[in-house]
Motif scaffolding. Structure first.
Motif, PDB file in Angstrom:
ATOM      1  N   ASP A 226       0.821  -1.217   0.000  1.00 54.31           N
ATOM      2  CA  ASP A 226       0.000   0.000   0.000  1.00 54.31           C
ATOM      3  C   ASP A 226       0.856   1.269   0.000  1.00 54.31           C
ATOM      4  O   ASP A 226       0.387   2.341   0.378  1.00 54.31           O
ATOM      5  CB  ASP A 226      -0.976   0.013   1.182  1.00 54.31           C
ATOM      6  CG  ASP A 226      -0.298  -0.017   2.542  1.00 54.31           C
ATOM      7  OD1 ASP A 226       0.957  -0.023   2.590  1.00 54.31           O
ATOM      8  OD2 ASP A 226      -1.016  -0.031   3.563  1.00 54.31           O
ATOM      9  N   SER A 227       2.131   1.133  -0.416  1.00 59.44           N
ATOM     10  CA  SER A 227       3.007   2.297  -0.535  1.00 59.44           C
ATOM     11  C   SER A 227       4.007   2.064  -1.652  1.00 59.44           C
ATOM     12  O   SER A 227       4.309   0.915  -2.006  1.00 59.44           O
ATOM     13  CB  SER A 227       3.743   2.585   0.776  1.00 59.44           C
ATOM     14  OG  SER A 227       4.724   1.586   1.025  1.00 59.44           O
ATOM     15  N   LEU A 228       4.532   3.157  -2.177  1.00 61.49           N
ATOM     16  CA  LEU A 228       5.526   3.065  -3.238  1.00 61.49           C
ATOM     17  C   LEU A 228       6.803   2.401  -2.721  1.00 61.49           C
ATOM     18  O   LEU A 228       7.438   1.601  -3.427  1.00 61.49           O
ATOM     19  CB  LEU A 228       5.826   4.468  -3.771  1.00 61.49           C
ATOM     20  CG  LEU A 228       6.438   4.580  -5.163  1.00 61.49           C
ATOM     21  CD1 LEU A 228       5.600   3.875  -6.203  1.00 61.49           C
ATOM     22  CD2 LEU A 228       6.619   6.056  -5.535  1.00 61.49           C
ATOM     23  N   GLU A 229       7.169   2.708  -1.499  1.00 61.40           N
ATOM     24  CA  GLU A 229       8.347   2.095  -0.887  1.00 61.40           C
ATOM     25  C   GLU A 229       8.202   0.579  -0.824  1.00 61.40           C
ATOM     26  O   GLU A 229       9.133  -0.172  -1.159  1.00 61.40           O
ATOM     27  CB  GLU A 229       8.559   2.669   0.518  1.00 61.40           C
ATOM     28  CG  GLU A 229       9.765   2.106   1.250  1.00 61.40           C
ATOM     29  CD  GLU A 229       9.913   2.662   2.665  1.00 61.40           C
ATOM     30  OE1 GLU A 229      10.919   2.317   3.325  1.00 61.40           O
ATOM     31  OE2 GLU A 229       9.020   3.419   3.113  1.00 61.40           O
TER      32      GLU A 229
ATOM     33  N   LEU B 215      -3.871  -1.336   4.086  1.00 63.90           N
ATOM     34  CA  LEU B 215      -3.750  -2.759   4.371  1.00 63.90           C
ATOM     35  C   LEU B 215      -4.151  -3.095   5.808  1.00 63.90           C
ATOM     36  O   LEU B 215      -4.555  -4.219   6.094  1.00 63.90           O
ATOM     37  CB  LEU B 215      -2.317  -3.231   4.111  1.00 63.90           C
ATOM     38  CG  LEU B 215      -1.995  -3.612   2.665  1.00 63.90           C
ATOM     39  CD1 LEU B 215      -0.516  -3.916   2.503  1.00 63.90           C
ATOM     40  CD2 LEU B 215      -2.843  -4.793   2.217  1.00 63.90           C
ATOM     41  N   SER B 216      -4.033  -2.123   6.696  1.00 66.30           N
ATOM     42  CA  SER B 216      -4.434  -2.362   8.089  1.00 66.30           C
ATOM     43  C   SER B 216      -5.938  -2.613   8.203  1.00 66.30           C
ATOM     44  O   SER B 216      -6.410  -3.149   9.203  1.00 66.30           O
ATOM     45  CB  SER B 216      -4.045  -1.165   8.960  1.00 66.30           C
ATOM     46  OG  SER B 216      -4.699   0.015   8.522  1.00 66.30           O
ATOM     47  N   LEU B 217      -6.691  -2.254   7.146  1.00 65.77           N
ATOM     48  CA  LEU B 217      -8.131  -2.509   7.112  1.00 65.77           C
ATOM     49  C   LEU B 217      -8.465  -3.698   6.216  1.00 65.77           C
ATOM     50  O   LEU B 217      -9.625  -3.913   5.867  1.00 65.77           O
ATOM     51  CB  LEU B 217      -8.879  -1.262   6.619  1.00 65.77           C
ATOM     52  CG  LEU B 217      -8.685   0.010   7.440  1.00 65.77           C
ATOM     53  CD1 LEU B 217      -9.428   1.178   6.798  1.00 65.77           C
ATOM     54  CD2 LEU B 217      -9.165  -0.201   8.877  1.00 65.77           C
ATOM     55  N   GLY B 218      -7.446  -4.430   5.828  1.00 64.20           N
ATOM     56  CA  GLY B 218      -7.664  -5.568   4.942  1.00 64.20           C
ATOM     57  C   GLY B 218      -7.464  -5.246   3.484  1.00 64.20           C
ATOM     58  O   GLY B 218      -7.568  -6.133   2.636  1.00 64.20           O
ATOM     59  N   GLY B 219      -7.180  -3.980   3.192  1.00 63.03           N
ATOM     60  CA  GLY B 219      -6.922  -3.572   1.821  1.00 63.03           C
ATOM     61  C   GLY B 219      -8.142  -2.975   1.160  1.00 63.03           C
ATOM     62  O   GLY B 219      -9.193  -3.612   1.068  1.00 63.03           O
TER      63      GLY B 219
ATOM     64  N   VAL C 237       5.803  -1.593   6.380  1.00 63.28           N
ATOM     65  CA  VAL C 237       6.455  -1.504   5.074  1.00 63.28           C
ATOM     66  C   VAL C 237       6.999  -2.872   4.682  1.00 63.28           C
ATOM     67  O   VAL C 237       7.598  -3.569   5.508  1.00 63.28           O
ATOM     68  CB  VAL C 237       7.600  -0.459   5.093  1.00 63.28           C
ATOM     69  CG1 VAL C 237       8.338  -0.443   3.753  1.00 63.28           C
ATOM     70  CG2 VAL C 237       7.064   0.930   5.407  1.00 63.28           C
ATOM     71  N   THR C 238       6.792  -3.245   3.422  1.00 59.61           N
ATOM     72  CA  THR C 238       7.381  -4.474   2.886  1.00 59.61           C
ATOM     73  C   THR C 238       8.894  -4.332   2.859  1.00 59.61           C
ATOM     74  O   THR C 238       9.422  -3.297   2.446  1.00 59.61           O
ATOM     75  CB  THR C 238       6.858  -4.731   1.469  1.00 59.61           C
ATOM     76  OG1 THR C 238       5.447  -4.991   1.534  1.00 59.61           O
ATOM     77  CG2 THR C 238       7.567  -5.921   0.823  1.00 59.61           C
TER      78      THR C 238
END
Length: 297
Positions: free
Chosen positions: A57-60, A79-83, A273-274
């Motif tokens: 859910d982020s560019l990073e 994503l914390s809401l399931g996306g 963050v991934t």
């Protein structure tokens, strides 16, 4: 007569020599065929590997997923809401900096997957907008209050998405009958189902995931997701035989917490963050495990 006899002997010798040569070439051909087949089997075996789809859910996170060796991205917001459905600006930015196939989540709000006509109008507009900027596929799902697949809603969105591939997301995990739902989803034209086996995690839902994959028999991809980490990815793939898994490969990182709490979720105000190293560990752990062909589209 002697001359004729000599000629017959000569012709016989030539014929025998030719037969020997033909036999030799036949044997060579058989050996070559065997080697080719063996080589082909080796090549096929070497491609029997599971792929990882990373939800970001982020560019990073998108950049880190690609660096780590992910095969496909699922783009979301929150994503914390399931996306939820990502913004046009976010999707365009990811497409500009990442070469991986990008699938966009279509989910207008948190909560259940029962949508009214107003919400479906929004979802259809989102599909059309994101399709125009070049997404490679979509992720969505809709069910009725009784847990049956909402065929009409899905057909409407699949029609707007056509010809792009669509994944039926974890709305599947709250369907009333997983096997009936799978057959309907196949008939609707979805390419894959993301599922945790109707449990809290894919690890806990392995038994159902295995049965779904076996009954699907290649008609649709069963992608295992929920709670997939670098520690359990290999065991999930080995036990289930799936060709695709799904996870965020993320860590909670330092962020500037708001002085006033906004929202009620447990991770509101916190940032995940991934990480490329986590993605890499998952990819390495699942390489060579899946016994069936995988797809990136």
């Amino acid at each position: 007569m002697k001359t004729m006899f000599r000629l017959l002997v000569s012709y016989h010798a030539v014929a025998v020599a030719c037969c020997n040569q033909i036999s030799h070439f036949v044997n060579l051909f058989r050996e070559l065929k065997y080697l080719l087949l063996r080589n082909q089997v080796y090549i096929i075996m070497s491609t029997w590997t599971c792929i990882l789809e990373v939800c970001v859910d982020s560019l990073e996170s998108a950049r880190n997923a690609e660096r780590g060796g992910a095969s496909r991205l699922e783009l979301c917001s929150s994503l914390s809401l399931g996306g939820l459905t990502p913004t046009v600006g976010f999707v365009r930015s990811v497409k500009n900096c990442v070469k991986l196939p990008v699938f966009a989540m279509i989910r207008p709000r948190e909560g259940d997957f029962v949508y009214d006509q107003d919400e479906l109008d929004v979802m259809e507009q989102d599909v059309n907008s994101l399709k125009e900027i070049g997404v490679d596929g979509f992720v969505f799902g809709a069910i009725h209050p009784d847990g049956a697949v909402d065929r009409e809603a899905c057909l409407r969105l699949i029609g707007s998405a056509y010809p792009l591939p669509c994944t039926f997301h974890r709305a599947f995990d709250v369907s009333a009958d997983a096997f009936v739902a799978m057959e309907e989803i196949i008939q609707l034209g979805f390419r894959r189902i993301l599922t945790s086996g109707q449990r809290e995690s894919a690890e806990a839902g392995l038994e159902l995931i295995v049965r779904l994959r076996e009954i699907a028999d290649g008609r649709i991809v069963i992608m295992a997701g929920a709670g997939v980490t670098e520690k359990n990815a290999a065991s999930i793939v080995s036990a289930s035989g799936v060709a695709e898994i799904h996870g965020s490969a993320s860590r909670q990182c330092d962020s500037h917490l708001n002085s006033i709490r906004m929202g009620s979720g447990p991770e509101v105000g916190r940032k995940r963050v991934t990480h490329s190293d986590l993605v890499r560990l998952i990819v390495q752990s699942i390489s060579g495990h899946a016994p069936i062909t995988c797809q990136t589209n």
